[in-house]
Design an enzyme around this catalytic site. Structure first.
Site, PDB file in Angstrom:
ATOM      1  N   LYS A  52       0.845  -1.206   0.000  1.00  0.00           N
ATOM      2  CA  LYS A  52       0.000   0.000   0.000  1.00  0.00           C
ATOM      3  C   LYS A  52       0.878   1.254   0.000  1.00  0.00           C
ATOM      4  O   LYS A  52       0.589   2.233  -0.687  1.00  0.00           O
ATOM      5  CB  LYS A  52      -0.955  -0.023   1.207  1.00  0.00           C
ATOM      6  CG  LYS A  52      -2.082  -1.052   1.051  1.00  0.00           C
ATOM      7  CD  LYS A  52      -2.890  -1.276   2.331  1.00  0.00           C
ATOM      8  CE  LYS A  52      -3.917  -2.390   2.120  1.00  0.00           C
ATOM      9  NZ  LYS A  52      -4.718  -2.709   3.310  1.00  0.00           N
ATOM     10  N   GLN A  96      -4.645  -1.863   9.661  1.00  0.00           N
ATOM     11  CA  GLN A  96      -4.616  -3.147   8.975  1.00  0.00           C
ATOM     12  C   GLN A  96      -5.200  -4.239   9.867  1.00  0.00           C
ATOM     13  O   GLN A  96      -4.830  -4.359  11.039  1.00  0.00           O
ATOM     14  CB  GLN A  96      -3.169  -3.484   8.565  1.00  0.00           C
ATOM     15  CG  GLN A  96      -3.037  -4.723   7.708  1.00  0.00           C
ATOM     16  CD  GLN A  96      -3.662  -4.599   6.315  1.00  0.00           C
ATOM     17  OE1 GLN A  96      -3.777  -3.500   5.765  1.00  0.00           O
ATOM     18  NE2 GLN A  96      -4.081  -5.704   5.740  1.00  0.00           N
ATOM     19  N   ASP A 119     -10.894   3.001   4.361  1.00  0.00           N
ATOM     20  CA  ASP A 119     -11.266   1.603   4.146  1.00  0.00           C
ATOM     21  C   ASP A 119     -12.783   1.472   3.955  1.00  0.00           C
ATOM     22  O   ASP A 119     -13.254   0.453   3.460  1.00  0.00           O
ATOM     23  CB  ASP A 119     -10.877   0.759   5.382  1.00  0.00           C
ATOM     24  CG  ASP A 119      -9.579  -0.006   5.182  1.00  0.00           C
ATOM     25  OD1 ASP A 119      -9.280  -0.375   4.030  1.00  0.00           O
ATOM     26  OD2 ASP A 119      -8.882  -0.237   6.189  1.00  0.00           O
TER      27      ASP A 119
HETATM   28  N1  GUN Z   1      -7.176  -6.929   5.983  1.00  0.00           N
HETATM   29  C1  GUN Z   1      -7.553  -7.607   4.873  1.00  0.00           C
HETATM   30  N2  GUN Z   1      -8.078  -6.747   3.970  1.00  0.00           N
HETATM   31  C2  GUN Z   1      -8.030  -5.517   4.525  1.00  0.00           C
HETATM   32  C3  GUN Z   1      -8.421  -4.235   4.072  1.00  0.00           C
HETATM   33  O1  GUN Z   1      -8.948  -4.040   2.965  1.00  0.00           O
HETATM   34  N3  GUN Z   1      -8.204  -3.208   4.959  1.00  0.00           N
HETATM   35  C4  GUN Z   1      -7.657  -3.411   6.183  1.00  0.00           C
HETATM   36  N4  GUN Z   1      -7.509  -2.342   6.977  1.00  0.00           N
HETATM   37  N5  GUN Z   1      -7.288  -4.590   6.630  1.00  0.00           N
HETATM   38  C5  GUN Z   1      -7.476  -5.639   5.802  1.00  0.00           C
END
Ligand code: GUN
Length: 290
Positions: A52, A96, A119
């Protein structure tokens, strides 16, 4: 069968975003800034967050990764979230997931300022999505919608089975597909571990979206001839033949299923890069809203 190429699609999206960032910078303004909180040292999560941050670099965003030890208290994490909520230099941020078991995930999501929740996980943003109001759409479902859009895959009137009902994938996916939008207007069934007659149900799907976290769960006998199959699953399994010592396995048995599909995603280069592209789109939106 055509492979849905999330790598090249996400590349296009990043190019579109990079152009907008160039314009922002040429006006003398600061670029959008995404922050990510990573708790603990789960290898997959570390990898996702690193990717990311790399995406941010590529499009010209600023990014900050905040790494916290697995043993931090819930209060310490909530305090860090409060700092980011108040930080005017940060347009949006994510925590995350998954989090260590001693931390309440819902409490954490509720602590994020909805305006910075890129998100799209907090109740206000999920509610807005459900009502069709402007918001940050959950990254994975939106990335899949973007694949349908860019490959001109018709969803209207189709029977879509979503396997899995998680808050971050299955549930928002079902809502987005059933709304009166394009793509959308699908007839959606959410299936899960308690669903009876799962095989037959999956076989009735024109579009099958699989997000249940069980490796190679969907086999050819569960797929209708000509169906569109989207594999959201990504589980690390040990593989001593790989330099990393592991490989990623999806929820779909790709080798047997691919021959029955009109379109399919592969475990790598499919949904993952599209999820990350959606996060960039949401961050740009957060920047523009401020
Ligand atoms: N863990 C798995 N997919 C995601 C996501 O799209 N965002 C976040 N914050 N954690 C995740």
């Amino acid at each position: 069968m055509q492979l849905l190429d999330g790598t090249s699609c996400s590349q296009q999206i990043r190019q579109e975003i990079a152009k907008e960032v160039d314009e922002i910078k040429s006006n003398g303004d600061r670029p959008p800034h995404l922050a990510a909180i990573l708790v603990g040292n789960d290898g997959a999560s570390q990898n996702y967050v690193a990717m990311k941050a790399r995406d941010c670099d590529e499009v010209g965003f600023a990014s900050t990764v905040i790494s916290m030890k697995a043993a931090i208290s819930e209060k310490e994490l909530l305090d860090k979230i409060a700092d980011l909520n108040a930080d005017n230099d940060i347009d949006g941020f994510i925590v995350q997931l998954p989090l260590p078991a001693h931390i309440d995930e819902h409490k954490v999501i509720l602590a994020i300022d909805p305006k910075k929740d890129v998100d799209g996980f907090c109740p206000e943003n999920v509610g807005n999505m459900s009502l069709g109001l402007p918001t940050y759409l959950s990254a994975t479902p939106n990335g899949i919608m973007e694949l349908f859009r860019r490959y001109k895959i018709e969803t209207e009137g189709k029977h879509c089975v979503v396997l899995g009902r998680s808050n971050i994938v299955g549930t928002p996916m079902a809502i987005l597909l059933s709304r009166n939008t394009a793509p959308g207007n699908a007839t959606v069934t959410i299936a899960h571990s308690r669903t009876e007659g799962l095989k037959e149900l999956c076989r009735s799907a024109d579009i099958l979206i699989v997000a249940i976290g069980k490796t190679e769960f969907v086999t050819a006998d569960m797929v209708k001839e000509g169906a569109v199959v989207i594999d959201v699953g990504q589980t690390r399994v040990q593989d001593s033949s790989k330099k990393s010592g592991f490989r990623n396995v999806g929820d779909v048995d790709f080798e047997s299923v691919k021959n029955k599909c009109s379109y399919i995603t592969y475990v790598t280069g499919g949904v993952g890069p599209m999820t990350r592209a959606s996060l960039l789109q949401n961050t740009l939106k957060a920047y523009q809203r401020r």
